[in-house]
Design a protein around this motif. Structure first.
Motif, PDB file in Angstrom:
ATOM      1  N   SER A 259       0.846  -1.194   0.000  1.00  0.00           N
ATOM      2  CA  SER A 259       0.000   0.000   0.000  1.00  0.00           C
ATOM      3  C   SER A 259       0.878   1.241   0.000  1.00  0.00           C
ATOM      4  N   CYS A 260       0.284   2.384  -0.315  1.00  0.00           N
ATOM      5  CA  CYS A 260       0.897   3.691  -0.043  1.00  0.00           C
ATOM      6  C   CYS A 260       2.251   3.897  -0.704  1.00  0.00           C
ATOM      7  N   GLN A 261       2.178   4.202  -2.019  1.00  0.00           N
ATOM      8  CA  GLN A 261       3.430   4.340  -2.767  1.00  0.00           C
ATOM      9  C   GLN A 261       3.633   5.793  -3.205  1.00  0.00           C
TER      10      GLN A 261
ATOM     11  N   GLY B  39      -4.451   0.180  -1.224  1.00  0.00           N
ATOM     12  CA  GLY B  39      -4.855   1.585  -1.266  1.00  0.00           C
ATOM     13  C   GLY B  39      -3.714   2.573  -1.278  1.00  0.00           C
ATOM     14  N   ASP B  40      -4.027   3.790  -1.742  1.00  0.00           N
ATOM     15  CA  ASP B  40      -3.070   4.878  -1.963  1.00  0.00           C
ATOM     16  C   ASP B  40      -2.075   4.501  -3.060  1.00  0.00           C
ATOM     17  N   TYR B  41      -2.636   4.228  -4.240  1.00  0.00           N
ATOM     18  CA  TYR B  41      -1.812   3.921  -5.417  1.00  0.00           C
ATOM     19  C   TYR B  41      -1.146   5.196  -5.914  1.00  0.00           C
ATOM     20  N   ILE B  42      -1.897   6.311  -5.891  1.00  0.00           N
ATOM     21  CA  ILE B  42      -1.316   7.626  -6.159  1.00  0.00           C
ATOM     22  C   ILE B  42      -1.608   8.519  -4.963  1.00  0.00           C
ATOM     23  N   TYR B  43      -0.918   9.669  -4.910  1.00  0.00           N
ATOM     24  CA  TYR B  43      -1.266  10.728  -3.966  1.00  0.00           C
ATOM     25  C   TYR B  43      -1.621  11.967  -4.773  1.00  0.00           C
ATOM     26  N   GLU B  44      -2.587  12.726  -4.260  1.00  0.00           N
ATOM     27  CA  GLU B  44      -3.150  13.840  -5.029  1.00  0.00           C
ATOM     28  C   GLU B  44      -2.339  15.125  -4.888  1.00  0.00           C
TER      29      GLU B  44
ATOM     30  N   ASP C 238      -8.003   6.644   0.437  1.00  0.00           N
ATOM     31  CA  ASP C 238      -8.429   8.033   0.240  1.00  0.00           C
ATOM     32  C   ASP C 238      -7.665   8.791  -0.846  1.00  0.00           C
ATOM     33  N   HIS C 239      -6.351   8.566  -0.952  1.00  0.00           N
ATOM     34  CA  HIS C 239      -5.560   9.453  -1.827  1.00  0.00           C
ATOM     35  C   HIS C 239      -5.813   9.248  -3.310  1.00  0.00           C
ATOM     36  N   GLU C 240      -6.491   8.184  -3.695  1.00  0.00           N
ATOM     37  CA  GLU C 240      -6.904   8.055  -5.089  1.00  0.00           C
ATOM     38  C   GLU C 240      -7.937   9.129  -5.442  1.00  0.00           C
TER      39      GLU C 240
ATOM     40  N   GLY D  34      -3.407  -1.550   5.371  1.00  0.00           N
ATOM     41  CA  GLY D  34      -2.293  -0.644   5.057  1.00  0.00           C
ATOM     42  C   GLY D  34      -2.604   0.726   5.624  1.00  0.00           C
ATOM     43  N   ASP D  35      -2.356   1.777   4.862  1.00  0.00           N
ATOM     44  CA  ASP D  35      -2.812   3.134   5.133  1.00  0.00           C
ATOM     45  C   ASP D  35      -2.013   3.890   6.192  1.00  0.00           C
ATOM     46  N   VAL D  36      -1.579   3.230   7.266  1.00  0.00           N
ATOM     47  CA  VAL D  36      -0.989   3.960   8.385  1.00  0.00           C
ATOM     48  C   VAL D  36       0.539   4.046   8.297  1.00  0.00           C
ATOM     49  N   HIS D  37       1.121   3.526   7.225  1.00  0.00           N
ATOM     50  CA  HIS D  37       2.562   3.671   6.952  1.00  0.00           C
ATOM     51  C   HIS D  37       3.413   3.091   8.078  1.00  0.00           C
ATOM     52  N   ALA D  38       2.985   1.974   8.620  1.00  0.00           N
ATOM     53  CA  ALA D  38       3.732   1.281   9.669  1.00  0.00           C
ATOM     54  C   ALA D  38       3.347  -0.191   9.616  1.00  0.00           C
TER      55      ALA D  38
HETATM   56 FE   LIG Z   1      -1.081   6.342   2.530  1.00  0.00          FE
END
Ligand SMILES: [Fe+2]
Length: 512
Positions: A141-143, A168-173, A223-225, A406-410
């Protein structure tokens, strides 16, 4: 006019006419048409989805694209082929769906269009529904592009996996900050064209392309998609029609760039776009995989920050009664019901592929009802929704439920219980939340403090980037937490950090 001059003029006229045509053709033929690579996804026992998107200048409004699927890497044993039309209205994306395939076997695939052929990808079908099976998979997740390189993908692409779950979070806006490690093009995403450009930039990465080409993926969004911390009806900066237009553009671009079925193409109405993302998959008689959508239907965040239409914050429970409101849902009541009624009571494992950390993670000591401090975007912001989900697992005695997130970067590894504060409350399920591929995480000091306050969480690392690799058979799930040594280096080694196992019939991860 002398013959020489006439010749010169004729030649000049000919070159005036011919040169632009010639140049245009030469350019069109040289432009890479498959610059974003290939991908596959949603493997079933008899079918799967093949994806690509045509790139470059001068693409006609619609382009026929041939695809072929073979038993062998040399494409001498073709089992299926077909033609799809890539349309400008859908960013010249291709979603081919070969069917009537043999279960439990590997295939190679490739596309051709406009005189060019794509690189080949490798994919596989799921085992037959009644077949004994094992499953090797990874969650990621989260790239965030401008936070780090994709050494994790480079490593994962070399592993013997059957399946990748992207959570989730394939892109960030966001636009890139001035000190970004590598910059994204463009501003804060607001239009379909901008979302498309952002996906194209992310997908230009060789390591990401390699991971797509090596295995089928199951993809869900977070969310970041669309935009940070959004809910069904508002983002953190937009609401009303402006937010629905943003969501429509984001859903369309997501569908255009993901290896998902044509039937998932979004539909649009004034009330907002819709795209049915949540779904179930089977891996032989080993596991049922439930893929959830915790964004599209969620109620707005409890107690949003002042001066913003929506979004999350960290808040003391005593200051936000809404956190305990049973009328609020993270999944929406329809999806909650779909999940509660769909647990597999026959297969030994139920894997829940969803976006974020499910385990309670208070930032302050919990000393009784209405105490503790919580982040309102995660499951802690919708605790009654979590209680309903885990209550159904307990009531129906769902065998071996494992939550993946994923999502929480830990990296987090946890026990899931109905009452996180009662040591006698039985462990109902196991949780593995994978750290980010590249997005920055919380400090280890913060994570250590959370571990002390939440004893059901056995392991937490905010200072590591990577992914989690799993091996599943009827007896056990083995998890290996993978860590990138140098996230700023695209060629960094990636190593196994710690291992956990879940024995069938005994919920809760054990250090292995
Ligand atoms: Fe993320």
């Amino acid at each position: 006019m002398n013959p020489q001059r006439r010749q010169l003029l004729q030649a000049g006229a000919a070159s005036l006419l011919a040169a632009p045509l010639f140049v245009r053709h030469a350019r069109a033929a040289d432009v890479p048409r498959f610059a974003l690579g290939v991908a596959s996804g949603q493997p079933r026992a008899d079918r799967l989805v093949l994806w690509t998107r045509l790139t470059g200048i001068d693409l006609p409004p619609s382009v026929p694209v041939q695809w072929e699927l073979s038993h062998d890497e040399a494409f001498t044993d073709i089992v299926a082929r077909g033609t799809e039309t890539a349309e400008a209205a859908w960013a010249h994306s291709v979603h081919a769906e070969p069917s009537a395939l043999g279960p439990g076997r590997w295939y190679w695939y490739r596309f051709s269009a406009l005189g060019q052929r794509s690189p080949a990808g490798r994919t596989r079908t799921a085992p037959a529904d009644d077949a004994a099976a094992t499953l090797q998979f990874a969650i990621a997740s989260c790239q965030r592009w401008d936070h780090g390189h994709y050494a994790a993908w480079r490593h994962m692409a070399t592993q013997p996996l059957d399946l990748v779950m992207f959570l989730g979070d394939y892109i960030y806006e966001y636009p890139s900050p001035p000190d970004a490690l590598r910059r994204v093009d463009g501003p804060l995403l607001r239009t379909l064209a901008q979302y498309r450009e952002r996906y194209a930039q992310y997908k230009s990465d060789e390591a990401l392309q390699a991971a797509h080409a090596a295995f089928p993926w199951l993809v869900i969004w977070d969310d970041h998609e669309v935009e940070n911390d959004h809910s069904r009806e508002r983002g953190q900066t937009l609401s009303g029609a402006a937010f629905q237009a943003l969501r429509a553009a984001a859903y369309q671009a997501w569908w255009e760039h993901m290896p998902v079925a044509k039937a998932m193409r979004p539909t649009f109405s004034p009330a907002g776009p819709s795209l049915r993302l949540y779904d179930r998959f089977h891996w032989g008689r080993l596991a049922r995989i439930h893929a959830l959508d915790d964004r599209q239907y969620r109620d707005p965040h409890a107690c949003p920050p002042l001066l913003r239409p929506g979004g999350s914050q960290v808040i003391m429970a005593v200051d936000c009664a809404e956190l305990q409101d049973p009328q609020r849902s993270l999944l929406g009541f329809e999806q909650e019901r779909w999940l509660a009624e769909g647990w597999d009571l026959q297969r030994p494992w139920n894997l829940l592929a969803q976006q974020t950390l499910m385990a309670r993670l208070s930032r302050q000591a919990v000393t009784g009802p209405n105490t503790g401090e919580f982040w309102t975007d995660g499951w802690d912001g919708y605790a009654p929704s979590r209680t309903r989900l885990l209550g159904a697992v307990a009531e129906r005695r769902v065998p071996n439920m494992v939550v993946l997130g994923g999502d929480v970067h830990a990296h987090y590894v946890a026990d899931l219980k109905l009452d996180f504060d009662d040591p006698k409350s039985p462990v109902l399920a196991s949780e593995f939340c994978g750290t980010s591929i590249s997005s920055h995480g919380p400090s280890q000091k913060q994570v250590n403090q959370r571990l002390r306050l939440n004893p059901h969480v056995h392991h937490g690392r905010g200072d590591q980037r990577g992914y989690i690799g799993f091996t599943l058979d009827e007896r056990a799930l083995q998890a290996t937490l993978m860590v990138v040594d140098r996230p700023n280096d695209a060629t960094s080694p990636v190593r196994a950090d710690v291992r956990f196992a879940v024995e069938a019939g005994r919920p809760g991860p054990q250090r292995a």
